[in-house]
Write a protein that holds these residues in place. Sequence first.
Motif, PDB file in Angstrom:
ATOM      1  N   ALA A 207      -3.861 -80.795 -38.118  1.00  0.00           N
ATOM      2  CA  ALA A 207      -4.831 -80.476 -38.529  1.00  0.00           C
ATOM      3  C   ALA A 207      -5.154 -78.925 -38.109  1.00  0.00           C
ATOM      4  CB  ALA A 207      -5.987 -81.145 -37.942  1.00  0.00           C
ATOM      5  N   ARG A 208      -4.536 -78.650 -36.930  1.00  0.00           N
ATOM      6  CA  ARG A 208      -4.775 -77.267 -36.368  1.00  0.00           C
ATOM      7  C   ARG A 208      -3.841 -76.348 -37.176  1.00  0.00           C
ATOM      8  NH1 ARG A 208      -6.520 -76.755 -30.859  1.00  0.00           N
ATOM      9  NH2 ARG A 208      -6.290 -78.685 -29.705  1.00  0.00           N
ATOM     10  N   LYS A 209      -2.512 -76.889 -37.529  1.00  0.00           N
ATOM     11  CA  LYS A 209      -1.565 -76.019 -38.305  1.00  0.00           C
ATOM     12  C   LYS A 209      -2.142 -75.908 -39.663  1.00  0.00           C
ATOM     13  CE  LYS A 209       3.271 -76.792 -39.381  1.00  0.00           C
ATOM     14  NZ  LYS A 209       4.260 -77.760 -39.597  1.00  0.00           N
ATOM     15  N   LYS A 210      -2.704 -76.991 -40.484  1.00  0.00           N
ATOM     16  CA  LYS A 210      -3.275 -76.660 -41.626  1.00  0.00           C
ATOM     17  C   LYS A 210      -4.412 -75.590 -41.940  1.00  0.00           C
ATOM     18  CE  LYS A 210      -0.447 -79.630 -43.544  1.00  0.00           C
ATOM     19  NZ  LYS A 210      -0.374 -80.960 -43.751  1.00  0.00           N
ATOM     20  N   VAL A 211      -5.100 -75.715 -40.835  1.00  0.00           N
ATOM     21  CA  VAL A 211      -6.241 -74.970 -40.735  1.00  0.00           C
ATOM     22  C   VAL A 211      -5.997 -73.537 -40.303  1.00  0.00           C
ATOM     23  CG1 VAL A 211      -8.460 -74.069 -39.208  1.00  0.00           C
ATOM     24  CG2 VAL A 211      -8.028 -76.613 -40.019  1.00  0.00           C
TER      25      VAL A 211
ATOM     26  N   PRO B  76     -23.230 -71.233 -24.349  1.00  0.00           N
ATOM     27  CA  PRO B  76     -21.899 -70.919 -24.079  1.00  0.00           C
ATOM     28  C   PRO B  76     -21.376 -70.017 -25.022  1.00  0.00           C
ATOM     29  CG  PRO B  76     -21.733 -72.976 -24.640  1.00  0.00           C
ATOM     30  CD  PRO B  76     -23.443 -72.721 -24.949  1.00  0.00           C
ATOM     31  N   ALA B  77     -20.415 -69.165 -24.827  1.00  0.00           N
ATOM     32  CA  ALA B  77     -20.160 -67.969 -25.417  1.00  0.00           C
ATOM     33  C   ALA B  77     -19.253 -68.768 -26.678  1.00  0.00           C
ATOM     34  CB  ALA B  77     -18.976 -67.116 -24.845  1.00  0.00           C
ATOM     35  N   PRO B  78     -19.364 -67.862 -27.972  1.00  0.00           N
ATOM     36  CA  PRO B  78     -18.542 -68.661 -29.053  1.00  0.00           C
ATOM     37  C   PRO B  78     -17.164 -68.190 -28.735  1.00  0.00           C
ATOM     38  CG  PRO B  78     -19.775 -66.581 -29.579  1.00  0.00           C
ATOM     39  CD  PRO B  78     -19.987 -66.802 -27.902  1.00  0.00           C
ATOM     40  N   ILE B  79     -16.389 -69.348 -29.523  1.00  0.00           N
ATOM     41  CA  ILE B  79     -14.941 -69.167 -29.526  1.00  0.00           C
ATOM     42  C   ILE B  79     -14.258 -68.754 -30.831  1.00  0.00           C
ATOM     43  CG2 ILE B  79     -12.761 -70.449 -28.958  1.00  0.00           C
ATOM     44  CD1 ILE B  79     -14.419 -72.655 -27.477  1.00  0.00           C
ATOM     45  N   ASP B  80     -13.440 -67.889 -30.873  1.00  0.00           N
ATOM     46  CA  ASP B  80     -12.750 -67.337 -32.162  1.00  0.00           C
ATOM     47  C   ASP B  80     -11.931 -68.515 -32.755  1.00  0.00           C
ATOM     48  OD1 ASP B  80     -12.089 -65.669 -33.995  1.00  0.00           O
ATOM     49  OD2 ASP B  80      -9.887 -65.239 -32.783  1.00  0.00           O
ATOM     50  N   LEU B  81     -11.992 -68.793 -33.965  1.00  0.00           N
ATOM     51  CA  LEU B  81     -11.251 -69.799 -34.684  1.00  0.00           C
ATOM     52  C   LEU B  81      -9.857 -69.687 -34.239  1.00  0.00           C
ATOM     53  CD1 LEU B  81     -11.365 -72.433 -36.626  1.00  0.00           C
ATOM     54  CD2 LEU B  81     -11.115 -70.814 -38.449  1.00  0.00           C
ATOM     55  N   GLU B  82      -9.279 -68.566 -34.092  1.00  0.00           N
ATOM     56  CA  GLU B  82      -7.797 -68.532 -34.129  1.00  0.00           C
ATOM     57  C   GLU B  82      -7.375 -69.208 -32.722  1.00  0.00           C
ATOM     58  OE1 GLU B  82      -5.329 -65.220 -35.742  1.00  0.00           O
ATOM     59  OE2 GLU B  82      -7.326 -64.346 -36.187  1.00  0.00           O
ATOM     60  N   THR B  83      -8.259 -68.696 -31.645  1.00  0.00           N
ATOM     61  CA  THR B  83      -8.115 -69.440 -30.453  1.00  0.00           C
ATOM     62  C   THR B  83      -7.985 -70.715 -30.357  1.00  0.00           C
ATOM     63  OG1 THR B  83      -9.541 -67.694 -29.560  1.00  0.00           O
ATOM     64  CG2 THR B  83      -8.933 -69.385 -28.031  1.00  0.00           C
ATOM     65  N   ILE B  84      -9.045 -71.610 -31.307  1.00  0.00           N
ATOM     66  CA  ILE B  84      -8.858 -73.017 -31.213  1.00  0.00           C
ATOM     67  C   ILE B  84      -7.688 -73.619 -32.149  1.00  0.00           C
ATOM     68  CG2 ILE B  84     -10.136 -74.864 -32.318  1.00  0.00           C
ATOM     69  CD1 ILE B  84     -12.601 -73.002 -32.122  1.00  0.00           C
ATOM     70  N   ILE B  85      -7.235 -72.737 -33.056  1.00  0.00           N
ATOM     71  CA  ILE B  85      -5.774 -73.180 -33.687  1.00  0.00           C
ATOM     72  C   ILE B  85      -4.739 -73.074 -32.784  1.00  0.00           C
ATOM     73  CG2 ILE B  85      -4.428 -72.400 -35.513  1.00  0.00           C
ATOM     74  CD1 ILE B  85      -7.069 -71.283 -36.941  1.00  0.00           C
ATOM     75  N   ASN B  86      -4.607 -72.123 -32.023  1.00  0.00           N
ATOM     76  CA  ASN B  86      -3.540 -71.756 -31.222  1.00  0.00           C
ATOM     77  C   ASN B  86      -3.637 -72.597 -29.795  1.00  0.00           C
ATOM     78  OD1 ASN B  86      -2.201 -70.104 -32.962  1.00  0.00           O
ATOM     79  ND2 ASN B  86      -3.635 -68.427 -32.044  1.00  0.00           N
TER      80      ASN B  86
END
Lengths: 248, 106
Positions: A207-211, B76-86
Motif C-alpha cells: 500500500a505504501r508503494k502504491k501510494v 502533534p506536529a503534522p507528518i509529510d506524506l512522503e515520510t509516511i511512504i518511506n
Amino acid sequence: MLDQLLGAVLFLFGIQSGNVRGDSTPSAIASSSASATSSAMKNEERFRAIPKNDLKALEMKFLEKKKNALRVWESKHASFSASLKTIKNEKKKVLLEEIQNRIMEINAHQTSLFMTVLKRLNYGVEEMQKIAEAYALETGKDLSSVTTSLTNASKAISDAITAVTAQADKTYMVSITSETKLKDDFGKARSLLASDLKKVRDLVHDARKKVGEALKALKSAIGKPVKITVQSDTEAAAVPLNTVTPTP
Amino acid sequence: MKKHKGFSIIFIIPVIVLALSIAGVFAYKLYSDGTKARASEAPVNKIVPPLQGSKGKPSVGYGTVKGPTIKISPTPAPIDLETIINETDDGGEAELKEIDTSAAQL
C-alpha cells in the motif's frame, strides 16, 4: 497554406511554434477545444471510478474485531490457566503467563500501528485526488496515469485494511503439552504470529508503494512538487486540521 | 609687510586640542564600559526580578515546587506524506525478539 509551409520548413530546422504550425487555424482550434472537453469528461469519469474507502466504517469494524479477540482471549484464558497448573516450576509458570500476555499485546499493538499507517495513507490518497481533480478542471489535461495509480493505491489500502482487520481478530495461545516442551510450545505460537504479521506487513508495504507511485505520477503530471501533510495524531486525522500545501 | 605661507599656529593648536579631547572622551567611554561589564559579572548585590504571573510560593529547600506550569500543545506536529511512504515496518520482529530472550528461560 503559406503558414503551414513555413511551419514545415521551420519544423525541419527544429523550431516549433504554435502559430506557424497551423495550430491557430479555426479547424485546429475547434479540434483542440473538443479534445480538451472530451479529456475533461474522461477525467471526471475516471476520478469517479476511483474506489473510496469508508474509513469510519472500516475502523469501526477493526475495533469491533479487536474487542472480539479480547473476548475470545478472556474465554480461553480459563483453560490456559488450568493447563498452567500442570507446570510444577513456579518461575516457569509465571514466565509463561507473561509471555502469553505479551503475544496477545504484540498482535494488538502491531495491528493498531498498521491501521494508523493505512489511515494516513488513505488520507494522502484522498488529498492527492482533490489536487488532481482541481488541476484537471483547471487545465483540462488528460490525467489517466494519475487516476490509474490512485485507483491502485486505494485498492491496495483497502486490501491491507481487510488483512489488518482479520489479523486483529486472531488470538494466539501457547498450548502446553508438557513441562519439558514449553519452549517448543511457545515456539509454535510465536512462529505462527510472526508469519501472520509478516503477511500483513507485506500488504501494508505494498500500500505504501502504491501510494508512493500515485504521488510520483501526480507530481510528474502537474510538473511541480506537491506537499501533503498528515496530522500525526491518528484521532485528529479526521478533523480538518490536516493541511495540503501544493508548493509552487 | 611679509605674508606667512601655510597654516598658522593659531589654527593648528585648537585643532590638536579638539582632536585630543575627542580621543579622550572615546578612551574614557571604552574604559567605563569595560569596568561596568566586569562589575555586572560579579554576583554581588544582584537583584533577580520576580517571575511574572507565577502562582504559589517559591520552593524552599528540597520538596515539591509549586509554580507556573508549562502547557504543552496537545496537537502533534503534522507528518509529510512522503515520510509516511518511506517508513518501514518491522512487523513486530523487535517485540518478538524481546520475548524470545524471556522464553529462553522456559
